[in-house]
Design a protein around this motif. Structure first.
Motif, PDB file in Angstrom:
ATOM      1  N   PHE A  28       1.075  -1.176   0.174  1.00 16.64           N
ATOM      2  CA  PHE A  28       0.076  -0.203  -0.232  1.00 16.64           C
ATOM      3  C   PHE A  28       0.574   1.671  -0.150  1.00 16.64           C
ATOM      4  N   ALA A  29       0.679   1.960  -1.119  1.00 12.27           N
ATOM      5  CA  ALA A  29       2.038   3.146  -1.374  1.00 12.27           C
ATOM      6  C   ALA A  29       0.815   4.388  -1.406  1.00 12.27           C
ATOM      7  N   GLY A  30       0.100   4.921  -2.263  1.00  8.81           N
ATOM      8  CA  GLY A  30      -0.692   6.360  -1.552  1.00  8.81           C
ATOM      9  C   GLY A  30      -1.590   5.777  -1.588  1.00  8.81           C
ATOM     10  N   LYS A  33      -4.721   4.339  -6.394  1.00  5.88           N
ATOM     11  CA  LYS A  33      -5.116   3.474  -6.916  1.00  5.88           C
ATOM     12  C   LYS A  33      -6.204   2.132  -6.143  1.00  5.88           C
ATOM     13  N   LEU A  34      -5.488   1.975  -4.746  1.00  2.61           N
ATOM     14  CA  LEU A  34      -6.580   0.283  -4.202  1.00  2.61           C
ATOM     15  C   LEU A  34      -7.505   0.894  -3.949  1.00  2.61           C
ATOM     16  N   ASN A  35      -7.880   2.026  -3.182  1.00  2.00           N
ATOM     17  CA  ASN A  35      -9.184   2.915  -2.802  1.00  2.00           C
ATOM     18  C   ASN A  35      -9.932   3.895  -3.603  1.00  2.00           C
ATOM     19  N   SER A  36      -9.600   3.625  -5.225  1.00  2.00           N
ATOM     20  CA  SER A  36     -10.959   3.922  -5.855  1.00  2.00           C
ATOM     21  C   SER A  36     -11.489   2.358  -6.669  1.00  2.00           C
ATOM     22  N   ALA A  37     -13.229   3.310  -6.740  1.00  2.00           N
ATOM     23  CA  ALA A  37     -13.150   2.148  -7.630  1.00  2.00           C
ATOM     24  C   ALA A  37     -12.809   2.759  -9.019  1.00  2.00           C
ATOM     25  N   SER A  48       1.871  -1.139   4.758  1.00  2.00           N
ATOM     26  CA  SER A  48       1.998  -0.182   4.163  1.00  2.00           C
ATOM     27  C   SER A  48       3.257   0.415   3.893  1.00  2.00           C
ATOM     28  N   LEU A  49       3.575   1.212   3.063  1.00  2.00           N
ATOM     29  CA  LEU A  49       5.427   1.650   2.961  1.00  2.00           C
ATOM     30  C   LEU A  49       5.934   2.579   3.142  1.00  2.00           C
ATOM     31  N   GLN A  50       4.731   2.934   4.012  1.00  2.00           N
ATOM     32  CA  GLN A  50       4.741   4.405   4.202  1.00  2.00           C
ATOM     33  C   GLN A  50       6.002   4.806   5.532  1.00  2.00           C
ATOM     34  N   LEU A 103       5.684   6.782  -7.462  1.00  2.00           N
ATOM     35  CA  LEU A 103       6.070   6.505  -8.236  1.00  2.00           C
ATOM     36  C   LEU A 103       6.088   5.066  -8.604  1.00  2.00           C
ATOM     37  N   GLY A 104       6.408   4.177  -7.187  1.00  2.00           N
ATOM     38  CA  GLY A 104       6.554   2.978  -7.161  1.00  2.00           C
ATOM     39  C   GLY A 104       4.839   2.594  -7.621  1.00  2.00           C
ATOM     40  N   GLY A 105       4.004   3.098  -6.849  1.00  2.00           N
ATOM     41  CA  GLY A 105       2.540   2.450  -7.014  1.00  2.00           C
ATOM     42  C   GLY A 105       2.356   3.173  -8.927  1.00  2.00           C
ATOM     43  N   ILE A 107       4.149   2.357 -11.810  1.00  2.00           N
ATOM     44  CA  ILE A 107       4.649   1.458 -12.079  1.00  2.00           C
ATOM     45  C   ILE A 107       3.757   0.166 -11.651  1.00  2.00           C
ATOM     46  N   ALA A 108       4.063  -0.591 -10.589  1.00  2.00           N
ATOM     47  CA  ALA A 108       3.395  -1.395 -10.152  1.00  2.00           C
ATOM     48  C   ALA A 108       1.960  -1.511 -10.513  1.00  2.00           C
ATOM     49  N   ALA A 109       0.881   0.028 -10.264  1.00  2.00           N
ATOM     50  CA  ALA A 109      -0.453  -0.098 -10.783  1.00  2.00           C
ATOM     51  C   ALA A 109      -0.435  -0.788 -12.697  1.00  2.00           C
TER      52      ALA A 109
HETATM   53  C1  LIG Z   1      -9.399   9.903  -9.983  1.00  2.00           C
HETATM   54  C2  LIG Z   1      -7.669   9.182 -10.112  1.00  2.00           C
HETATM   55  C3  LIG Z   1      -7.914   9.423 -12.175  1.00  2.00           C
HETATM   56  C4  LIG Z   1      -6.208   8.825 -12.281  1.00  2.00           C
HETATM   57  N1  LIG Z   1      -5.676   8.513 -13.324  1.00  2.00           N
HETATM   58  C5  LIG Z   1      -4.476   7.733 -14.158  1.00  2.00           C
HETATM   59  C6  LIG Z   1      -3.963   8.302 -14.891  1.00  2.00           C
HETATM   60  O1  LIG Z   1      -4.755   9.254 -15.754  1.00  2.00           O
HETATM   61  N2  LIG Z   1      -2.815   7.348 -15.345  1.00  2.00           N
HETATM   62  C7  LIG Z   1      -2.881   6.206 -14.284  1.00  2.00           C
HETATM   63  O2  LIG Z   1      -1.945   5.350 -14.518  1.00  2.00           O
HETATM   64  N3  LIG Z   1      -3.518   6.849 -13.087  1.00  2.00           N
HETATM   65  C8  LIG Z   1      -4.060   6.514 -12.565  1.00  2.00           C
HETATM   66  N4  LIG Z   1      -4.692   6.683 -11.883  1.00  2.00           N
HETATM   67  C9  LIG Z   1      -4.594   5.821 -11.427  1.00  2.00           C
HETATM   68  C10 LIG Z   1      -3.249   6.269  -9.778  1.00  2.00           C
HETATM   69  O3  LIG Z   1      -3.518   7.150  -9.583  1.00  2.00           O
HETATM   70  C11 LIG Z   1      -2.606   5.410 -10.460  1.00  2.00           C
HETATM   71  O4  LIG Z   1      -2.271   3.857 -10.229  1.00  2.00           O
HETATM   72  C12 LIG Z   1      -1.315   5.804  -8.768  1.00  2.00           C
HETATM   73  O5  LIG Z   1       0.067   6.086  -9.411  1.00  2.00           O
HETATM   74  C13 LIG Z   1      -0.948   4.822  -8.325  1.00  2.00           C
HETATM   75  O6  LIG Z   1       0.043   5.682  -6.649  1.00  2.00           O
HETATM   76  P1  LIG Z   1      -0.125   5.041  -5.416  1.00  2.00           P
HETATM   77  O7  LIG Z   1       1.061   4.902  -4.822  1.00  2.00           O
HETATM   78  O8  LIG Z   1      -1.150   5.906  -5.354  1.00  2.00           O
HETATM   79  O9  LIG Z   1      -0.697   3.395  -5.292  1.00  2.00           O
HETATM   80  P2  LIG Z   1      -1.407   2.502  -5.044  1.00  2.00           P
HETATM   81  O10 LIG Z   1      -2.903   3.092  -5.143  1.00  2.00           O
HETATM   82  O11 LIG Z   1      -0.945   2.585  -3.268  1.00  2.00           O
HETATM   83  O12 LIG Z   1      -0.948   1.649  -5.515  1.00  2.00           O
HETATM   84  C14 LIG Z   1      -1.051   0.863  -6.590  1.00  2.00           C
HETATM   85  C15 LIG Z   1      -0.942  -1.007  -7.216  1.00  2.00           C
HETATM   86  O13 LIG Z   1       0.995  -0.583  -6.369  1.00  2.00           O
HETATM   87  C16 LIG Z   1       1.218  -1.343  -5.936  1.00  2.00           C
HETATM   88  N5  LIG Z   1       2.256  -0.825  -4.537  1.00  2.00           N
HETATM   89  C17 LIG Z   1       2.749   0.238  -4.897  1.00  2.00           C
HETATM   90  N6  LIG Z   1       3.772   0.574  -4.689  1.00  2.00           N
HETATM   91  C18 LIG Z   1       4.656  -0.240  -4.583  1.00  2.00           C
HETATM   92  C19 LIG Z   1       5.929  -0.549  -4.626  1.00  2.00           C
HETATM   93  N7  LIG Z   1       7.163   0.085  -4.321  1.00  2.00           N
HETATM   94  N8  LIG Z   1       6.309  -1.530  -4.939  1.00  2.00           N
HETATM   95  C20 LIG Z   1       5.618  -2.862  -5.428  1.00  2.00           C
HETATM   96  N9  LIG Z   1       4.245  -3.168  -5.734  1.00  2.00           N
HETATM   97  C21 LIG Z   1       3.774  -1.444  -5.216  1.00  2.00           C
HETATM   98  C22 LIG Z   1       0.179  -2.088  -4.920  1.00  2.00           C
HETATM   99  O14 LIG Z   1       0.031  -2.727  -4.674  1.00  2.00           O
HETATM  100  C23 LIG Z   1      -0.941  -1.742  -6.243  1.00  2.00           C
HETATM  101  O15 LIG Z   1      -1.328  -3.446  -6.484  1.00  2.00           O
HETATM  102  C24 LIG Z   1      -5.941   7.439 -10.797  1.00  2.00           C
HETATM  103  C25 LIG Z   1      -6.613   7.028 -10.125  1.00  2.00           C
HETATM  104  C26 LIG Z   1      -7.590   7.821  -9.465  1.00  2.00           C
HETATM  105  C27 LIG Z   1      -8.110   7.754  -8.121  1.00  2.00           C
END
Ligand SMILES: Cc1cc2nc3c(=O)[nH]c(=O)nc-3n(C[C@H](O)[C@H](O)[C@H](O)COP(=O)(O)OP(=O)(O)OC[C@H]3O[C@@H](n4cnc5c(N)ncnc54)[C@H](O)[C@@H]3O)c2cc1C
Length: 259
Positions: A28-30, A33-37, A48-50, A103-105, A107-109
């Motif tokens: 769980f990073a930011g 994505k995990l919290n959004s539908a 959490s990676l916080q 940035l990690g999220g 990439i991994a997302a």
């Molecule tokens: C309104 C909205 C608009 C969006 N628009 C876009 C867009 O235009 N383009 C886009 O690409 N994305 C978009 N997203 C998706 C999202 O914002 C990205 O995927 C985001 O960068 C995820 O980062 P995060 O840190 O919040 O990851 P999280 O939501 O915490 O995690 C996302 C995934 O990555 C994994 N993960 C996170 N960090 C790591 C790590 N360090 N190592 C291994 N796995 C990890 C998690 O387990 C999970 O599977 C949108 C989301 C929302 C809510």
């Protein structure tokens, strides 16, 4: 739905927890994505990676190192950022999202609309995992694994590189994102997202060293987009070719300025 939210204080503890909960657990990073539908997770345990102290940007001689928990906004605000990476971070249209996403999220997302991955591919980004192993971003994308990404390394951040996002409006759906780079040995990188199931490099086209209309045609023939609400297959092929040829010309000009 997440029922347990665990906050390890070290990478070792995080890896131990993942070993214990395996497929029930998600990093769980930011949380954007995990919290959004519809991306909300089915997993029950969030690790959490916080508290892992992975929020930093560092320079090792000319090599750029970015902690995986660095938010997109912090990265954009950091000094000496490669111009194309700065531009790509601005493609994420909302400051709120840039403040939450890491940035990690990103990439991994493995988002279908990742506007950052093409520029990272063109810059030959390398990932570092929790166990210290490294892997090129390109091969990670080809075979994604549920490994903890701790760091992103860009060894040659200032090579000539240009990127562009094609969308109907800043906040609208992204049709495609492309990035092109030329390294100091004049080798070309062409990376695209939106024209296949995942972001990819066009290695066959890169090897042909084309430009202008020939490059446009080669790129259009090398991609396999889907017909969807963003545009038809013919349009996506056409625009991919035009954008890549344009970015290549841009990079050649930048390359001349660097020399
Ligand atoms: C309104 C909205 C608009 C969006 N628009 C876009 C867009 O235009 N383009 C886009 O690409 N994305 C978009 N997203 C998706 C999202 O914002 C990205 O995927 C985001 O960068 C995820 O980062 P995060 O840190 O919040 O990851 P999280 O939501 O915490 O995690 C996302 C995934 O990555 C994994 N993960 C996170 N960090 C790591 C790590 N360090 N190592 C291994 N796995 C990890 C998690 O387990 C999970 O599977 C949108 C989301 C929302 C809510």
């Amino acid at each position: 739905m997440i029922e347990h939210f665990l906050t390890p204080g070290s990478i070792e503890q995080a890896l131990e927890l993942k070993q214990r909960y395996l497929d029930d657990a998600t990093w769980f990073a930011g949380g954007s994505k995990l919290n959004s539908a519809p991306g909300r997770t089915e997993k029950t345990v969030a690790i959490s990676l916080q508290r892992l102290s992975l929020d930093w940007v560092d320079w090792d001689n000319d090599c750029m190192r970015i902690g995986a928990m660095t938010t997109l906004q912090t990265l954009r605000d950091s000094h000496h950022l490669p111009p194309a990476l700065y531009e790509a971070l601005g493609f994420v249209y909302s400051r709120h999202l840039r403040n939450q996403s890491t940035l990690g999220g990103e990439i991994a997302a493995m988002e279908q609309e990742s506007v950052l991955v093409p520029v990272l591919l063109a810059l030959d980004a390398v990932l570092v995992f929790g166990d210290g192993e490294t892997e090129a971003l390109e091969s990670y994308l080809a075979q994604p694994a549920d490994r903890l990404i701790t760091e992103i390394i860009i060894k040659d951040p200032y090579r000539a590189c240009s990127t562009r996002k094609i969308s109907r409006s800043q906040a609208g759906l992204t049709v495609l994102t492309a990035a092109v780079a030329i390294d100091e040995d004049q080798r070309v990188r062409i990376a695209l997202d939106g024209v296949a199931d995942r972001p990819l490099r066009l290695r066959d086209v890169e090897a042909q060293r084309l430009d202008g209309e020939q490059l446009e045609a080669a790129v259009a023939a090398a991609v396999f987009p889907r017909d969807d609400v963003r545009g038809s297959v013919a349009y996506k092929r056409y625009i991919a070719g035009v954008v890549v040829a344009d970015l290549y010309a841009d990079c050649q000009q930048k390359g001349e300025e660097i020399q």
